[in-house]
Motif scaffolding. Structure first.
Motif, PDB file in Angstrom:
ATOM      1  N   ARG A 400       3.137   9.196  -4.372  1.00 33.99           N
ATOM      2  CA  ARG A 400       3.486   7.789  -4.588  1.00 33.99           C
ATOM      3  C   ARG A 400       2.479   6.813  -3.971  1.00 33.99           C
ATOM      4  O   ARG A 400       2.682   5.613  -3.975  1.00 33.99           O
ATOM      5  CB  ARG A 400       4.887   7.529  -4.026  1.00 33.99           C
ATOM      6  CG  ARG A 400       5.982   8.199  -4.867  1.00 33.99           C
ATOM      7  CD  ARG A 400       7.329   8.214  -4.178  1.00 33.99           C
ATOM      8  NE  ARG A 400       7.819   6.879  -3.850  1.00 33.99           N
ATOM      9  CZ  ARG A 400       8.958   6.644  -3.201  1.00 33.99           C
ATOM     10  NH1 ARG A 400       9.724   7.668  -2.824  1.00 33.99           N
ATOM     11  NH2 ARG A 400       9.344   5.422  -2.928  1.00 33.99           N
ATOM     12  N   LEU A 401       1.404   7.323  -3.429  1.00 44.76           N
ATOM     13  CA  LEU A 401       0.380   6.429  -2.873  1.00 44.76           C
ATOM     14  C   LEU A 401      -0.204   5.556  -3.975  1.00 44.76           C
ATOM     15  O   LEU A 401      -0.545   6.049  -5.058  1.00 44.76           O
ATOM     16  CB  LEU A 401      -0.763   7.236  -2.239  1.00 44.76           C
ATOM     17  CG  LEU A 401      -0.579   7.772  -0.819  1.00 44.76           C
ATOM     18  CD1 LEU A 401      -1.860   8.462  -0.377  1.00 44.76           C
ATOM     19  CD2 LEU A 401      -0.208   6.687   0.171  1.00 44.76           C
ATOM     20  N   GLU A 402      -0.331   4.280  -3.697  1.00 45.80           N
ATOM     21  CA  GLU A 402      -0.936   3.369  -4.675  1.00 45.80           C
ATOM     22  C   GLU A 402      -2.391   3.088  -4.334  1.00 45.80           C
ATOM     23  O   GLU A 402      -3.135   2.537  -5.132  1.00 45.80           O
ATOM     24  CB  GLU A 402      -0.132   2.061  -4.725  1.00 45.80           C
ATOM     25  CG  GLU A 402       1.228   2.259  -5.402  1.00 45.80           C
ATOM     26  CD  GLU A 402       2.229   1.193  -5.015  1.00 45.80           C
ATOM     27  OE1 GLU A 402       1.792   0.092  -4.622  1.00 45.80           O
ATOM     28  OE2 GLU A 402       3.446   1.469  -5.107  1.00 45.80           O
ATOM     29  N   VAL A 403      -2.795   3.443  -3.111  1.00 42.05           N
ATOM     30  CA  VAL A 403      -4.191   3.220  -2.705  1.00 42.05           C
ATOM     31  C   VAL A 403      -4.826   4.558  -2.354  1.00 42.05           C
ATOM     32  O   VAL A 403      -4.158   5.453  -1.851  1.00 42.05           O
ATOM     33  CB  VAL A 403      -4.273   2.265  -1.491  1.00 42.05           C
ATOM     34  CG1 VAL A 403      -3.920   0.859  -1.900  1.00 42.05           C
ATOM     35  CG2 VAL A 403      -3.392   2.715  -0.338  1.00 42.05           C
ATOM     36  N   ARG A 404      -6.108   4.657  -2.639  1.00 45.78           N
ATOM     37  CA  ARG A 404      -6.831   5.908  -2.362  1.00 45.78           C
ATOM     38  C   ARG A 404      -7.270   5.916  -0.896  1.00 45.78           C
ATOM     39  O   ARG A 404      -8.043   5.058  -0.473  1.00 45.78           O
ATOM     40  CB  ARG A 404      -8.055   5.989  -3.278  1.00 45.78           C
ATOM     41  CG  ARG A 404      -8.902   7.243  -3.047  1.00 45.78           C
ATOM     42  CD  ARG A 404     -10.144   7.210  -3.928  1.00 45.78           C
ATOM     43  NE  ARG A 404     -11.064   8.278  -3.573  1.00 45.78           N
ATOM     44  CZ  ARG A 404     -11.415   9.279  -4.384  1.00 45.78           C
ATOM     45  NH1 ARG A 404     -10.923   9.343  -5.598  1.00 45.78           N
ATOM     46  NH2 ARG A 404     -12.262  10.207  -3.978  1.00 45.78           N
ATOM     47  N   PRO A 405      -6.776   6.893  -0.106  1.00 43.64           N
ATOM     48  CA  PRO A 405      -7.218   6.957   1.297  1.00 43.64           C
ATOM     49  C   PRO A 405      -8.688   7.376   1.369  1.00 43.64           C
ATOM     50  O   PRO A 405      -9.236   7.920   0.411  1.00 43.64           O
ATOM     51  CB  PRO A 405      -6.327   8.044   1.910  1.00 43.64           C
ATOM     52  CG  PRO A 405      -5.330   8.399   0.855  1.00 43.64           C
ATOM     53  CD  PRO A 405      -5.891   7.985  -0.448  1.00 43.64           C
TER      54      PRO A 405
END
Length: 478
Positions: A400-405
């Motif tokens: 569910r991450l919306e940003v790329r770490p």
């Protein structure tokens, strides 16, 4: 800890040294005469702890296995994650895998050998997995297996076999495996440290320790390849072969004799740790990966660490990580799994906070509540099912991450498997190498959620006390 523990220095000083130059030359020669495709089934993704430039497939479809057979590399890995399976699930998976391997081998007209890479502290569905592989391959082909090689030596993880007893190194001491925390595993526990007795215990007495074949350190150190080959040529009825080893050179001597025996028609299945795969796969040594090799692109986003493992070493490393100033910590109260609505809300909170922090350039460590969920005696299957729900929830944080770490580190074998397969949706990854001894890094494929991201697979029971903190700090320093 135990009255049977021994000092590393004292034990190793009594083992004869030997000239490895000729061994290194001979093994290269033998490997060039070994024309079987090596397929490593990995019960969690830590089995690539010793290799680089090798493919890992996260499913066992016929298509994936055929791709593995078509590669130039002599070896490829299939991640089964079966340590998180029930007995019924792992039986079904290994039947499918074995049938697909046989079919792919026929199509590509290649012979093959299968290594079941089990957790190197003797845990996992053993002997179930290799038994199912044996039965399925034999039912679907003309192949017959003469024996099973048991080789849990894994130097990077401090796992040594001496006088047939498997030891785990704790600082300056060697502790018999049957007296460690791993032996008390609720699902995969055992009591024996002598590998023959362990295999007898695990097979409920079907295979007797006194009838097994033992490859001694004396034979290996004397480079007595002829004797070892003769021992292997006599193995029949799927009996067990116990291999002693304290160094890669021991595995090389054994592998020379093994290939000679196999080239004379003997067939073996393998239950091993990661050391054998490096040797038999002909994988060269490679320096530890640098930050520049891992961080291929510059980003202002924070990195993500997920800690799921509960073993003692992980807890120590986690305590050390807390001393770092570069990271924000989020506790995920997984005990709420017993109250589904609250569990869902807790998960939403963790996901929302994680996304926000990563976007702001903050490194985040999400960790599961440290106390084990204990339902009491005789509830192992129920606990396993709940642990799967917990693992699914932890995985969904990445999904569910919306940003790329900027990077992802997963701590724990099953945790890292689920995140790789389900969270990052990796179908095939390439092992870039190791960031620390025994700690591999995947580069994800183009089909994954974050293509080309560096994914650090940090086994629960590997590394020094400060390794986790040092790895995080190395990757976090912009």
């Amino acid at each position: 800890m135990s009255t049977n523990k021994r000092l590393v220095e004292e034990v190793f000083s009594k083992i004869p040294a030997f000239d490895t130059t000729i061994v290194n030359e001979t093994i290269q020669n033998e490997l060039s005469n070994f024309n079987k495709k090596i397929i490593v089934l990995d019960d969690d993704p830590t089995g690539v702890q010793t290799v680089h430039g090798i493919s890992v497939y996260t499913d066992w479809s016929l298509d994936s296995i055929e791709k593995g057979f078509q590669e130039e590399n002599s070896m490829f890995f299939i991640l089964t994650n079966s340590r998180g399976f029930t007995a019924a699930e792992t039986t079904k998976a290994h039947q499918e895998i074995a049938a697909n391997i046989v079919e792919a081998a026929k199509k590509s007209n290649r012979e093959f050998t299968i290594i079941s890479r089990g957790d190197s502290t003797l845990r996992g569905h053993y002997p179930l997995e290799t038994q199912v592989l044996k039965e399925t391959v034999e039912a679907n082909s003309d192949m017959k297996f003469d024996g099973e090689i048991i080789l849990p030596f894994f130097k990077e993880g401090g796992r040594f076999t001496i006088d047939n007893i498997h030891y785990v190194q704790y600082d300056t001491e060697l502790v018999p495996a049957g007296e460690t925390e791993f032996a008390k595993d609720r699902t995969f526990g055992y009591t024996k440290s002598h590998l023959g007795e362990w295999a007898e215990e695990k097979s409920n007495g079907e295979y007797k320790a006194e009838h097994m074949t033992y490859i001694s350190l004396d034979s290996l150190r004397a480079v007595d390849i002829e004797t070892i080959e003769q021992q292997l040529l006599k193995v029949e009825d799927f009996n067990k072969v116990i291999v002693n080893a304290v160094d890669y050179s021991d595995v090389k001597v054994f592998t020379i004799a093994l290939i000679r025996a196999m080239n004379k028609g003997k067939n073996f299945l393998f239950r091993s740790a990661a050391a054998l795969t490096k040797v038999i796969g002909g994988v060269s040594d490679k320096a530890l990966l640098s930050r520049d090799e891992i961080m291929s692109e510059s980003t202002n986003h924070g990195g993500l660490v997920i800690i799921g493992s509960h073993v003692k070493k992980t807890t120590e490393q986690f305590e050390e990580l807390k001393k770092s100033n570069d990271i924000e910590f989020i506790e995920f109260d997984v005990h709420l799994v017993l109250e589904p609505e609250k569990f869902e809300k807790e998960l939403d909170r963790v996901v929302e906070e994680t996304n926000k922090l990563i976007l702001n350039g903050t490194n985040v460590a999400v960790y599961t509540r440290r106390e084990r969920l204990d339902l009491g005696e005789g509830k192992q299957e129920e606990e396993l099912k709940l642990s799967v729900k917990i693992s699914d929830a932890v995985t969904s944080i990445v999904k569910r991450l919306e940003v790329r770490p900027s990077y992802i580190i997963a701590k724990g074998g099953i945790t890292s498997s689920d995140i790789g397969t389900n969270g990052l949706e990796v179908k095939r990854a390439t092992v870039a190498g190791q960031i620390r001894p025994g700690i591999p890094v995947w580069t994800t494929d183009n089909e994954s959620k974050f293509p080309g991201i560096s994914y650090v697979i940090f086994p629960g029971n590997v590394g020094t006390k400060t390794d986790l903190r040092e790895v995080v700090e190395m990757l976090s320093n912009k």
